[in-house]
Write an enzyme that holds these catalytic residues in place. Structure first.
Site, PDB file in Angstrom:
ATOM      1  N   SER A   1      -3.576  -6.675  29.363  1.00  0.00           N
ATOM      2  CA  SER A   1      -3.512  -5.212  29.356  1.00  0.00           C
ATOM      3  C   SER A   1      -4.491  -4.641  28.326  1.00  0.00           C
ATOM      4  O   SER A   1      -5.685  -4.926  28.386  1.00  0.00           O
ATOM      5  CB  SER A   1      -2.068  -4.772  29.115  1.00  0.00           C
ATOM      6  OG  SER A   1      -1.850  -3.448  29.538  1.00  0.00           O
TER       7      SER A   1
ATOM      8  N   HIS B   1       2.793  -6.408  36.403  1.00  0.00           N
ATOM      9  CA  HIS B   1       1.832  -6.272  35.301  1.00  0.00           C
ATOM     10  C   HIS B   1       1.969  -7.380  34.257  1.00  0.00           C
ATOM     11  O   HIS B   1       0.999  -7.757  33.614  1.00  0.00           O
ATOM     12  CB  HIS B   1       2.038  -4.901  34.635  1.00  0.00           C
ATOM     13  CG  HIS B   1       1.080  -4.609  33.529  1.00  0.00           C
ATOM     14  ND1 HIS B   1      -0.288  -4.473  33.737  1.00  0.00           N
ATOM     15  CD2 HIS B   1       1.271  -4.426  32.186  1.00  0.00           C
ATOM     16  CE1 HIS B   1      -0.878  -4.219  32.580  1.00  0.00           C
ATOM     17  NE2 HIS B   1       0.045  -4.184  31.629  1.00  0.00           N
TER      18      HIS B   1
END
Length: 280
Positions: free
Chosen positions: A103, A255
């Site tokens: 991320s 994610h």
């Protein structure tokens, strides 16, 4: 075989930076793990046991997250965070390292690769942030209001750790008490919220397309098919803008790929590293 971790703190740029080291005497290769926003080394807990069989591992808690310092005087820009990781690598006499960034950590890994291509042999981007702009002027202005950090705390508290995990994990059955407590722990002390307020102020935008085009380091992009935070379309664009990259898409994954598919992620990393070594 399990490898013992060493927990250390090192003072860099006026703040304490916490990191965990997992030495592997049979390996000359070192991987530095860089976590995402509102996270810490905890997010790599399921990936690290696979990686330690093959590599030396350094997992860093970026300030102000995890067990690192939460100084109000630290500059929380991506550039300064990247420079801090570079300084740690130099202090530990590391060279030709592999960076794994998840991320926001992926964006910092790209900064490091851009600033010091001589230091980095390859970059692994796990659902990396990309193309985000700097915080809006009104938000930056608001961050100077006294007690703005209380609003930040309330905003995070409203969403809650369980709701946040439901957003980042595709298979909801993976969410258990250990996971919730691990991600919540750094936010139980109030000193993180003024530091987060400063991060809102300091953070510049993600690297431009022009800079991405200049990065020639081999990059492996691993993306969750159902990523709701940094959609797969971002990964596909990043794959186009990085001249030496490959994109892997993980099915039935969100994610938080290091938590959701650690063994698959490890196997792709190993395969990529071997190919990169063969081409050198």
């Amino acid at each position: 075989m399990t490898h013992t971790s060493l927990s250390k703190k090192i003072n860099m740029n006026g703040t304490d930076v916490y990191y965990e080291s997992y030495p592997n005497d049979s390996s000359k290769e070192t991987i530095i793990l860089i976590h995402g926003f509102l996270s810490s080394s905890f997010s790599f807990r399921r990936l690290i046991p696979f990686l330690t069989h093959e590599y030396n591992i350094i997992s860093i808690d970026l300030p102000p997250f995890g067990k690192s310092g939460k100084s109000r005087g630290f500059l929380y820009s991506y550039h300064n965070l990247a420079t801090t990781v570079i300084q740690i690598a130099e202090k530990l006499h590391l060279n030709k390292i592999t960076l794994i960034g998840h991320s926001m950590g992926g964006q910092i890994a790209l900064h490091i690769g851009y600033l010091r291509p001589d230091l980095v042999s390859e970059v692994i981007l796990l659902c990396s942030s990309a193309y985000l702009k700097k915080s809006k002027p009104l938000l930056i202005f608001a961050s100077y209001i006294p007690f703005f950090h209380i609003f930040v705390k309330r905003w995070l508290g409203r969403s809650g750790v369980e709701k946040n995990l439901q957003l980042v994990v595709h298979d909801q059955s993976l969410i258990d008490k250990d996971m919730e407590e691990g991600y919540l722990a750094p936010f139980l002390e109030d000193d993180i919220f003024p530091a987060l307020t400063k991060m809102i102020r300091d953070r510049e935008g993600d690297l431009s397309k022009e800079i991405l085009h200049e990065i020639d380091i081999p990059c492996l992009l691993i993306w969750g098919e159902h990523d709701k935070v940094v959609p797969l379309s971002v990964g596909k664009q990043l794959n186009k803008d990085l001249k030496n990259s490959k994109l892997i898409i993980l099915k039935e994954t969100g994610h938080l790929v290091p938590e959701e598919k650690p063994e698959e992620v490890f196997l792709y990393i190993k395969q990529f590293a071997n190919k990169t070594a063969d081409s050198c």
